[in-house]
Each structure stands twice: as structure tokens, then as C-alpha cells.
Design a protein around this motif. Structure first.
Motif, PDB file in Angstrom:
ATOM      1  N   GLU A 189       0.768  -1.318   0.082  1.00  0.00           N
ATOM      2  CA  GLU A 189      -0.012   0.088  -0.042  1.00  0.00           C
ATOM      3  C   GLU A 189       0.717   1.334  -0.007  1.00  0.00           C
ATOM      4  O   GLU A 189       1.499   1.397   0.695  1.00  0.00           O
ATOM      5  CB  GLU A 189      -0.997   0.042   1.179  1.00  0.00           C
ATOM      6  CG  GLU A 189      -2.015  -1.097   1.350  1.00  0.00           C
ATOM      7  CD  GLU A 189      -2.825  -0.876   2.479  1.00  0.00           C
ATOM      8  OE1 GLU A 189      -2.673  -0.144   3.290  1.00  0.00           O
ATOM      9  OE2 GLU A 189      -3.628  -1.933   2.489  1.00  0.00           O
ATOM     10  N   ARG A 190       0.704   2.031  -1.139  1.00  0.00           N
ATOM     11  CA  ARG A 190       1.546   3.298  -1.224  1.00  0.00           C
ATOM     12  C   ARG A 190       3.123   3.072  -0.746  1.00  0.00           C
ATOM     13  O   ARG A 190       3.520   3.883  -0.004  1.00  0.00           O
ATOM     14  CB  ARG A 190       0.691   4.488  -0.337  1.00  0.00           C
ATOM     15  CG  ARG A 190      -0.620   4.574  -0.870  1.00  0.00           C
ATOM     16  CD  ARG A 190      -1.355   5.736  -0.375  1.00  0.00           C
ATOM     17  NE  ARG A 190      -0.782   7.046  -0.474  1.00  0.00           N
ATOM     18  CZ  ARG A 190      -0.424   7.663  -1.538  1.00  0.00           C
ATOM     19  NH1 ARG A 190      -1.278   7.393  -2.465  1.00  0.00           N
ATOM     20  NH2 ARG A 190       0.042   8.832  -1.550  1.00  0.00           N
ATOM     21  N   LEU A 191       3.528   2.215  -1.503  1.00  0.00           N
ATOM     22  CA  LEU A 191       5.220   1.897  -0.992  1.00  0.00           C
ATOM     23  C   LEU A 191       5.931   2.870  -1.571  1.00  0.00           C
ATOM     24  O   LEU A 191       5.934   3.439  -2.742  1.00  0.00           O
ATOM     25  CB  LEU A 191       5.368   0.599  -1.551  1.00  0.00           C
ATOM     26  CG  LEU A 191       6.326  -0.345  -0.918  1.00  0.00           C
ATOM     27  CD1 LEU A 191       6.217  -0.545   0.722  1.00  0.00           C
ATOM     28  CD2 LEU A 191       6.788  -1.630  -1.478  1.00  0.00           C
ATOM     29  N   VAL A 192       6.702   3.399  -0.625  1.00  0.00           N
ATOM     30  CA  VAL A 192       7.768   4.459  -1.304  1.00  0.00           C
ATOM     31  C   VAL A 192       9.095   3.981  -0.958  1.00  0.00           C
ATOM     32  O   VAL A 192       9.575   3.571   0.259  1.00  0.00           O
ATOM     33  CB  VAL A 192       7.537   5.723  -0.566  1.00  0.00           C
ATOM     34  CG1 VAL A 192       8.741   6.894  -0.808  1.00  0.00           C
ATOM     35  CG2 VAL A 192       6.173   6.258  -0.762  1.00  0.00           C
ATOM     36  N   SER A 222      -2.175  -5.767  -5.031  1.00  0.00           N
ATOM     37  CA  SER A 222      -2.569  -6.661  -4.115  1.00  0.00           C
ATOM     38  C   SER A 222      -2.462  -7.900  -5.029  1.00  0.00           C
ATOM     39  O   SER A 222      -2.786  -8.025  -6.305  1.00  0.00           O
ATOM     40  CB  SER A 222      -4.055  -6.397  -3.755  1.00  0.00           C
ATOM     41  OG  SER A 222      -4.192  -5.356  -2.785  1.00  0.00           O
ATOM     42  N   VAL A 223      -2.240  -8.993  -4.454  1.00  0.00           N
ATOM     43  CA  VAL A 223      -1.931 -10.211  -5.207  1.00  0.00           C
ATOM     44  C   VAL A 223      -2.993 -11.266  -4.181  1.00  0.00           C
ATOM     45  O   VAL A 223      -2.667 -11.405  -3.209  1.00  0.00           O
ATOM     46  CB  VAL A 223      -0.524 -10.755  -5.257  1.00  0.00           C
ATOM     47  CG1 VAL A 223      -0.436 -12.210  -5.977  1.00  0.00           C
ATOM     48  CG2 VAL A 223       0.388  -9.826  -5.988  1.00  0.00           C
ATOM     49  N   ALA A 224      -3.895 -11.827  -5.192  1.00  0.00           N
ATOM     50  CA  ALA A 224      -4.952 -12.828  -4.435  1.00  0.00           C
ATOM     51  C   ALA A 224      -3.945 -14.115  -4.159  1.00  0.00           C
ATOM     52  O   ALA A 224      -3.034 -14.535  -4.978  1.00  0.00           O
ATOM     53  CB  ALA A 224      -5.900 -13.157  -5.177  1.00  0.00           C
ATOM     54  N   GLU A 225      -4.614 -14.962  -3.416  1.00  0.00           N
ATOM     55  CA  GLU A 225      -3.995 -16.297  -3.150  1.00  0.00           C
ATOM     56  C   GLU A 225      -4.051 -17.279  -4.380  1.00  0.00           C
ATOM     57  O   GLU A 225      -5.097 -16.983  -5.018  1.00  0.00           O
ATOM     58  CB  GLU A 225      -4.972 -16.995  -1.889  1.00  0.00           C
ATOM     59  CG  GLU A 225      -4.069 -18.199  -1.462  1.00  0.00           C
ATOM     60  CD  GLU A 225      -4.691 -18.968   0.013  1.00  0.00           C
ATOM     61  OE1 GLU A 225      -4.328 -20.008   0.158  1.00  0.00           O
ATOM     62  OE2 GLU A 225      -5.632 -18.160   0.494  1.00  0.00           O
ATOM     63  N   HIS A 252      -0.917 -12.042   3.918  1.00  0.00           N
ATOM     64  CA  HIS A 252      -1.935 -12.726   4.866  1.00  0.00           C
ATOM     65  C   HIS A 252      -2.540 -11.780   5.897  1.00  0.00           C
ATOM     66  O   HIS A 252      -2.965 -12.229   7.159  1.00  0.00           O
ATOM     67  CB  HIS A 252      -1.543 -14.003   5.254  1.00  0.00           C
ATOM     68  CG  HIS A 252      -1.485 -15.237   4.416  1.00  0.00           C
ATOM     69  ND1 HIS A 252      -2.541 -15.676   3.894  1.00  0.00           N
ATOM     70  CD2 HIS A 252      -0.341 -15.721   3.526  1.00  0.00           C
ATOM     71  CE1 HIS A 252      -2.068 -16.750   2.848  1.00  0.00           C
ATOM     72  NE2 HIS A 252      -0.771 -16.643   2.761  1.00  0.00           N
ATOM     73  N   GLY A 253      -2.593 -10.640   5.580  1.00  0.00           N
ATOM     74  CA  GLY A 253      -3.154  -9.522   6.470  1.00  0.00           C
ATOM     75  C   GLY A 253      -2.238  -9.258   7.609  1.00  0.00           C
ATOM     76  O   GLY A 253      -2.460  -8.149   8.281  1.00  0.00           O
ATOM     77  N   GLU A 254      -1.061  -9.864   7.877  1.00  0.00           N
ATOM     78  CA  GLU A 254      -0.045  -9.299   8.838  1.00  0.00           C
ATOM     79  C   GLU A 254       0.993  -8.291   8.183  1.00  0.00           C
ATOM     80  O   GLU A 254       1.272  -8.439   7.271  1.00  0.00           O
ATOM     81  CB  GLU A 254       0.833 -10.551   9.260  1.00  0.00           C
ATOM     82  CG  GLU A 254       2.107 -10.133  10.339  1.00  0.00           C
ATOM     83  CD  GLU A 254       2.435 -11.522  10.588  1.00  0.00           C
ATOM     84  OE1 GLU A 254       3.403 -11.298  11.364  1.00  0.00           O
ATOM     85  OE2 GLU A 254       2.327 -12.612  10.515  1.00  0.00           O
ATOM     86  N   LEU A 255       0.913  -7.106   9.230  1.00  0.00           N
ATOM     87  CA  LEU A 255       2.046  -6.087   8.620  1.00  0.00           C
ATOM     88  C   LEU A 255       3.416  -6.698   8.514  1.00  0.00           C
ATOM     89  O   LEU A 255       3.612  -7.250   9.632  1.00  0.00           O
ATOM     90  CB  LEU A 255       1.835  -5.156   9.460  1.00  0.00           C
ATOM     91  CG  LEU A 255       2.731  -3.664   9.294  1.00  0.00           C
ATOM     92  CD1 LEU A 255       2.438  -2.986   8.043  1.00  0.00           C
ATOM     93  CD2 LEU A 255       2.555  -2.846  10.470  1.00  0.00           C
ATOM     94  N   GLN A 256       4.365  -6.318   7.751  1.00  0.00           N
ATOM     95  CA  GLN A 256       5.442  -6.807   7.480  1.00  0.00           C
ATOM     96  C   GLN A 256       6.525  -5.827   7.891  1.00  0.00           C
ATOM     97  O   GLN A 256       6.377  -4.612   7.691  1.00  0.00           O
ATOM     98  CB  GLN A 256       5.988  -7.446   6.268  1.00  0.00           C
ATOM     99  CG  GLN A 256       4.951  -8.155   5.950  1.00  0.00           C
ATOM    100  CD  GLN A 256       5.062  -9.822   6.404  1.00  0.00           C
ATOM    101  OE1 GLN A 256       5.976 -10.446   6.089  1.00  0.00           O
ATOM    102  NE2 GLN A 256       4.137 -10.084   7.193  1.00  0.00           N
ATOM    103  N   GLY A 257       7.594  -6.184   8.755  1.00  0.00           N
ATOM    104  CA  GLY A 257       8.451  -5.403   9.316  1.00  0.00           C
ATOM    105  C   GLY A 257       8.469  -4.416  10.430  1.00  0.00           C
ATOM    106  O   GLY A 257       9.334  -3.938  11.060  1.00  0.00           O
TER     107      GLY A 257
END
Length: 251
Positions: free
Chosen positions: A4-7, A22-25, A60-65
Motif C-alpha cells: 500500500e502506497r510503497l515508497v 494486491s495479489v490474491a491467493e 495474509h493480513g499481517e503487517l511486515q517489518g
């Protein structure tokens, strides 16, 4: 999996300019575009190999980092990031195999050292994976004894040995001689048929048309156009993608 809005910046250069995707399963997305468009940087950010300056990555809905606290976001430690990274396999342009280990040991090493599997369990699964990529007969060979295409297939087996939920491929055939490209693409094609969620950075347009569910065309750090693979490549809506494809066909 989503961004989402990656910079992302390298010095003063803005490499990713508020990119959202977004990439679906079970979906296969092919990233295409000219050199320097941000494709490789995007997958490296998803895999947390490089830090981001803005936006967010979710698997899978988990924020990374990062983790959310009362005071906002706090960066995770190295161990927590490593645990998140295990869920996503990544295959690079270069094979990065351990030269002092056999093919079998290369594939076994991660499950034993990182996942804590027994050597017996890791060996059995490694042999299954090597059979899957057509290299079981080479299990006792060393990387220097293999062709580039064979080394890349071992690298794919090694990534799969960690039982990832999704796979990222960063130009997996760009370091190969043309006659070796097909054997690597066949393995990726098989993964797609079996429902592996994948993002593939590639310059192989015909392969992208065949294997991807969706094409994402990037330029100058932005997504310019995206859509169903065959439809988008057959009838691009933007002049930039039309120009890119026509130049590729002439080259």
C-alpha cells in the motif's frame, strides 16, 4: 499479499513512487517494464531485503517489518523479520548456492538450520523437490558441476524447501544462456499450475502471457497499467505499454 502506497528511495532517486498492488491467493502476477522501472526493488521490499521509506507491506493480513503500538509503528527486530521472511520464498537472478555443499545439502540446509527439521525429514523432502525440478540424479553433485539452468532449478527447490506461502522471482532467467531458459520456465510453469501464489519479475513476455493471471507494467517507479495477462498484452490501453511491447518484439 499486498503493498500500500510503497515508497522507496536510493539517495535522491525515487525508485518506488507510492506503489499499491494486491495479489490474491493462488494468483500469478508478472511484473514487466523497462530497466530501472522499480520491478526488482518492489519484490525486494516485499521480501524485506531493503527498507522502505513509506507505505506498508502485508502478507495474509499481517503487517511486515513493523508492529503497531500505542505510539504508532515500531520496527521489528531481526529475528521477527526473519520469521516473517520465511513465509515467502525468493529466487534471484544469481543462484547464490553454497559452493562447498552438494545439491542435496543446499536444499536441506534451510529446513534443518532454520525450521529445526530433522536431517531425515529434510532429506526426504529435499529429494522430493529435486525430483520435482528434474534433478534428483544430481543430488550428490556440487554447484560448479551444474549448468546455469540446473543451478537455478536447485535454487527454486531450495526456496520451496522452506514451505513458503508465496514465491517471488526476480528475473530468474536473466543470467542464463538462451538455450537454458526453457528448463527454468518449465519449473515455474509447473508451480503456477499447482496453485502457488507468485510475483514474477520477467522480461520474457511470451512466458508472462502464458503463465500469469495478471500483467503489471511498471515505469519510473509507478504502475502504469495492469490487467488480465493475455488481454492486456494483446490490446494494451496505454501508449507506454504499446511502445514497450513493440520495441520488445523488434529486439
Amino acid at each position: 499479499m499486498s503493498v500500500e502506497r510503497l515508497v522507496k528511495r536510493y539517495g535522491q532517486a525515487l525508485v518506488l513512487d507510492h506503489v499499491s498492488l494486491s495479489v490474491a491467493e493462488r494468483e500469478v502476477v508478472a511484473l514487466i517494464g523497462p530497466s530501472g522501472s522499480g520491478k526488482s526493488t518492489l519484490v525486494r521490499c516485499i521480501h524485506q531485503l531493503v527498507p522502505i521509506e513509506g507505505g506498508a507491506v502485508y502478507v495474509h493480513g499481517e503487517l511486515q517489518g513493523f508492529e503497531r503500538t500505542d505510539g504508532g509503528l515500531r520496527a521489528l527486530g531481526h529475528r521477527a523479520i526473519a520469521a516473517q521472511r520465511q513465509r515467502i520464498g525468493m529466487v534471484f537472478q544469481q543462484f547464490n548456492l553454497f559452493p562447498h555443499m552438494s545439491v542435496l545439502r543446499n536444499v536441506m540446509e534451510g529446513p534443518v538450520q532454520v525450521l529445526g527439521e530433522s536431517p531425515e525429514q529434510a532429506r526426504a523432502y529435499a529429494e522430493q523437490l529435486l525430483d520435482r525440478v528434474g534433478l534428483l540424479a544430481k543430488k550428490n553433485a556440487y554447484p560448479r558441476q551444474l549448468s546455469g539452468g540446473q543451478q537455478q532449478r536447485v535454487a527454486i527447490a531450495r526456496a520451496l524447501a522452506m514451505r513458503p506461502q508465496a514465491m517471488l522471482f526476480d528475473e530468474p532467467t536473466s543470467a542464463l544462456d538462451p538455450e537454458l531458459v526453457g528448463e527454468v520456465l518449465a519449473v515455474v510453469r509447473d508451480l503456477a499450475k499447482q496453485g502457488m501464489t507468485m510475483i514474477i519479475v520477467t522480461h520474457e513476455i511470451n512466458f508472462a502471457r502464458e503463465v500469469a493471471d495478471r500483467i503489471v507494467f511498471m515505469e519510473a517507479g509507478r504502475i502504469v497499467e495492469q490487467g488480465p495477462a493475455r488481454e492486456t498484452l494483446a490490446a494494451p490501453k496505454t501508449e507506454r505499454l504499446r511502445t514497450f511491447l513493440s520495441r520488445g518484439e523488434r529486439s
